[in-house]
Design a protein around this motif. Structure first.
Motif, PDB file in Angstrom:
ATOM      1  N   ILE A 477     -12.529  23.485 -33.510  1.00 45.47           N
ATOM      2  CA  ILE A 477     -12.431  22.930 -34.871  1.00 45.47           C
ATOM      3  C   ILE A 477     -11.645  21.626 -34.809  1.00 45.47           C
ATOM      4  N   PRO A 478     -12.293  20.485 -35.128  1.00 41.86           N
ATOM      5  CA  PRO A 478     -11.542  19.229 -35.179  1.00 41.86           C
ATOM      6  C   PRO A 478     -10.375  19.364 -36.149  1.00 41.86           C
ATOM      7  N   ILE A 479      -9.244  18.837 -35.797  1.00 45.54           N
ATOM      8  CA  ILE A 479      -8.059  19.153 -36.578  1.00 45.54           C
ATOM      9  C   ILE A 479      -8.019  18.414 -37.897  1.00 45.54           C
ATOM     10  N   GLU A 480      -8.803  17.334 -38.023  1.00 40.42           N
ATOM     11  CA  GLU A 480      -8.884  16.726 -39.344  1.00 40.42           C
ATOM     12  C   GLU A 480      -9.614  17.631 -40.330  1.00 40.42           C
ATOM     13  N   GLU A 481     -10.266  18.681 -39.804  1.00 41.67           N
ATOM     14  CA  GLU A 481     -10.953  19.637 -40.672  1.00 41.67           C
ATOM     15  C   GLU A 481     -10.223  20.970 -40.761  1.00 41.67           C
ATOM     16  N   MET A 482      -9.026  21.070 -40.197  1.00 43.39           N
ATOM     17  CA  MET A 482      -8.282  22.326 -40.189  1.00 43.39           C
ATOM     18  C   MET A 482      -8.028  22.847 -41.605  1.00 43.39           C
ATOM     19  N   THR A 483      -7.640  21.961 -42.504  1.00 39.44           N
ATOM     20  CA  THR A 483      -7.320  22.403 -43.865  1.00 39.44           C
ATOM     21  C   THR A 483      -8.519  23.073 -44.521  1.00 39.44           C
ATOM     22  N   GLU A 484      -9.679  22.391 -44.453  1.00 37.84           N
ATOM     23  CA  GLU A 484     -10.869  22.921 -45.120  1.00 37.84           C
ATOM     24  C   GLU A 484     -11.450  24.143 -44.417  1.00 37.84           C
ATOM     25  N   LYS A 485     -11.473  24.101 -43.073  1.00 36.55           N
ATOM     26  CA  LYS A 485     -12.187  25.147 -42.333  1.00 36.55           C
ATOM     27  C   LYS A 485     -11.319  26.315 -41.886  1.00 36.55           C
ATOM     28  N   VAL A 486     -10.005  26.108 -41.876  1.00 35.15           N
ATOM     29  CA  VAL A 486      -9.116  27.179 -41.410  1.00 35.15           C
ATOM     30  C   VAL A 486      -8.187  27.654 -42.516  1.00 35.15           C
ATOM     31  N   TRP A 487      -7.284  26.771 -42.938  1.00 35.53           N
ATOM     32  CA  TRP A 487      -6.226  27.207 -43.843  1.00 35.53           C
ATOM     33  C   TRP A 487      -6.752  27.605 -45.212  1.00 35.53           C
ATOM     34  N   LYS A 488      -7.708  26.868 -45.768  1.00 33.28           N
ATOM     35  CA  LYS A 488      -8.228  27.192 -47.100  1.00 33.28           C
ATOM     36  C   LYS A 488      -9.145  28.412 -47.090  1.00 33.28           C
ATOM     37  N   ARG A 489      -9.545  28.869 -45.907  1.00 33.35           N
ATOM     38  CA  ARG A 489     -10.425  30.041 -45.818  1.00 33.35           C
ATOM     39  C   ARG A 489      -9.685  31.297 -45.351  1.00 33.35           C
ATOM     40  N   HIS A 490      -8.423  31.130 -45.001  1.00 36.12           N
ATOM     41  CA  HIS A 490      -7.664  32.283 -44.513  1.00 36.12           C
ATOM     42  C   HIS A 490      -7.183  33.125 -45.691  1.00 36.12           C
ATOM     43  N   TRP A 491      -7.254  34.436 -45.548  1.00 42.93           N
ATOM     44  CA  TRP A 491      -6.954  35.337 -46.681  1.00 42.93           C
ATOM     45  C   TRP A 491      -5.540  35.155 -47.228  1.00 42.93           C
TER      46      TRP A 491
END
Length: 523
Positions: A477-491
């Motif tokens: 996961i490119p880290i510029e996309e971490m917020t959208e793809k990781v943190w905002k999707r984590h329960w």
């Protein structure tokens, strides 16, 4: 896509062209020699502290206890001064990492690695020539300063120069070199233990080899485009970007780096910014990964492997030989991690290793509880071999999981504007708890006896639960996309991504979330 390369996806759909160029590979290997130095320092102290010549000169009390037949097997090396020899390095590293954060941010990754190399060389000279305990400790403090600077700069350098799809593997080079350093130290100790009365000086002096490699390497490598652009060297940063990517087509990536740098420069107080709500997931995970990494008990084993095996009744040669075996297992298992981390992912490795480490430590505790009595010559031969095997099972699990991933995950999750500060906190917490374990282990072994392994196995259980519920997957996961793809999707962590920070963060929240400052993910 060029032969031998790949394209890393950008948020706007543009693919960033990148090859795995020789300059990237060579730069990463040179930078990772900081891990070689760190590993050698970790491994050499345990072997040296088990040598009689060293003990006679600096710790005569421990020497007498070691050779008293009526002394408890578990308490032969229980001495605060002896533990301070090992732990002082980590206390110095803890303090120096904050200065290293400043140099990393304001002068670059390359100069910070050079400073680390110089500290290492001074420490090696003082340790090798030590005539009293004070000189020995001062030398260890200089080595600790080198560790603080190297552990601050090297993981960032590796993450920022590595292409996205092999970012995990190249970052783990640091941990691989650390394990090679430990193995090298164990092999050296095995040989120098037979050289009287100055074998211990040779063991400490050979640390000069990785120290020189790091110093020379830091002069030869290029600094990262991220660091150059962040410090205003735009054209140089662009030229380096073309060189490490092996292509002239770097404009899209270069523009992303400029935007990330602009956002980073608006943050005047990176340590204060770390406490902002949107940075809390990265900060919490980074801190707890470091705490849990130390409470696996791995460094207790790696620092004191010869001492530990000697305590369990192995003779000097046998204890050093067993330490060499565990060191070799450590290296091989770290190579396994390099090949699997970007395929299986971070979570799978952490959770599997948690089960393996828990079971092996429980078995060790049971074997010692049944077979090792306080005032015997040690373990029966067969049981002794089984203990070494179980220690190797434990070390292998750690080496392909918590060892490298404890450094990789924080280095790839902090955005550029807080990356140096985040790495400082990561290194600081790691060295703080490394110091605690190094200073306390021999005393804990004396008082807990075989229960020390149950103590660590309990922590392994707790940290596995933490990973299962709170550590998200970040592979590929490119880290510029971490917020959208990781943190905002984590329960759980998505509740911290509600864009409610005040001031600068409120104004630029969406941009920060989109780019998240992570230029190295596109590399």
């Amino acid at each position: 896509m060029p032969a031998g390369g790949f394209s890393a996806p950008a948020p706007n759909g543009v693919e960033f062209e990148a090859k795995i160029t020789p300059i990237v590979v060579i730069s990463c290997i040179m930078a990772a020699t900081g891990g070689l130095m760190f590993g050698y320092d970790v491994g050499v102290s345990g072997g040296v502290t088990s040598m009689d010549d060293f003990l006679v000169k600096f710790f005569p009390v421990v020497y007498r206890k070691k050779h008293q037949a009526d002394n408890s097997n578990y308490c032969k090396y229980d001495n605060q001064g002896l533990q301070l020899f090992t732990s002082s390095l980590y206390l110095a590293g803890l303090t120096s990492t904050f200065f290293a954060s400043y140099t990393t941010r304001n002068f670059g990754r390359k100069p910070t690695m050079l400073i680390a190399g110089i500290f290492f060389i001074i420490g090696v000279i003082l340790n090798t020539a030590a005539q009293d305990l004070a000189m020995l400790i001062v030398g260890r403090i200089f080595l600790g300063c080198g560790v603080g600077f190297a552990n601050q700069a090297v993981p960032l350098f590796l993450s920022e120069i590595a292409p996205t799809r092999i970012r995990g593997a190249l970052n783990i080079l640091f941990q691989l070199m650390t394990t090679i350093g430990i193995l090298f130290a164990n092999l050296v100790n095995y040989g120098t233990a037979k050289i009287h009365p100055w074998g211990w000086r040779l063991s400490l002096g050979l640390a000069g080899i990785p120290a020189l490699l790091l110093t020379v390497g830091s002069i030869l490598v290029v600094d990262t485009p991220n660091s150059l652009i962040q410090r205003g060297h735009l054209q140089e940063g662009k030229a380096v970007l073309k060189k490490i990517r092996g292509t002239e087509n770097v404009e899209p990536e270069y523009n992303e780096l400029l935007e990330a740098s602009r956002i980073a420069k608006e943050v005047k107080h990176p340590f204060r910014n770390l406490l902002k709500r949107r940075n809390r997931p990265q900060l919490v995970i980074a801190i707890f990964l470091q705490i849990f990494q130390q409470f696996t008990g791995i460094n207790a084993i790696m620092f004191y492997a010869p001492v530990l095996f000697n305590t369990l009744g192995f003779k000097n040669d046998a204890s050093l030989y067993s330490a060499v075996i565990t060191g070799a297992v450590n290296v091989i298992s770290t190579v396994v991690s390099i090949y699997t981390v970007d395929k299986l992912g971070r979570r799978v490795l952490l959770l599997e290793a948690g089960i393996q480490m828990f079971l092996s430590q429980v078995v060790i505790a049971i074997l010692l509880g049944i077979k090792l009595k306080d005032h015997t010559d040690g373990l029966p031969h067969g049981i002794g071999i089984l203990v070494v095997v179980m220690v190797c099972v434990f070390v292998s699990a750690f080496a392909w999981s918590w060892g490298p991933l404890g450094w990789l995950i924080p280095s790839e999750t902090f955005p550029l504007e807080t990356r140096s500060a985040g790495q400082s906190v990561t290194v600081c917490v790691n060295l703080l708890f490394t110091f605690v374990i190094a200073q306390a282990f021999l005393s804990m072994l004396c008082h807990f006896k075989y229960g020390i392994f149950l103590f660590f196995s309990g922590w392994v259980l707790i940290m596995s639960v933490f990973v299962f519920f709170l550590v998200p997957e970040t592979k590929n996961i490119p880290i510029e996309e971490m917020t959208e793809k990781v943190w905002k999707r984590h329960w759980y962590w998505k509740r911290f991504m509600d864009d409610d920070d005040e001031g600068l963060e409120l104004h630029d929240e969406k941009k920060v979330g989109k780019t998240n400052g992570y230029d190295d993910s596109k590399l």
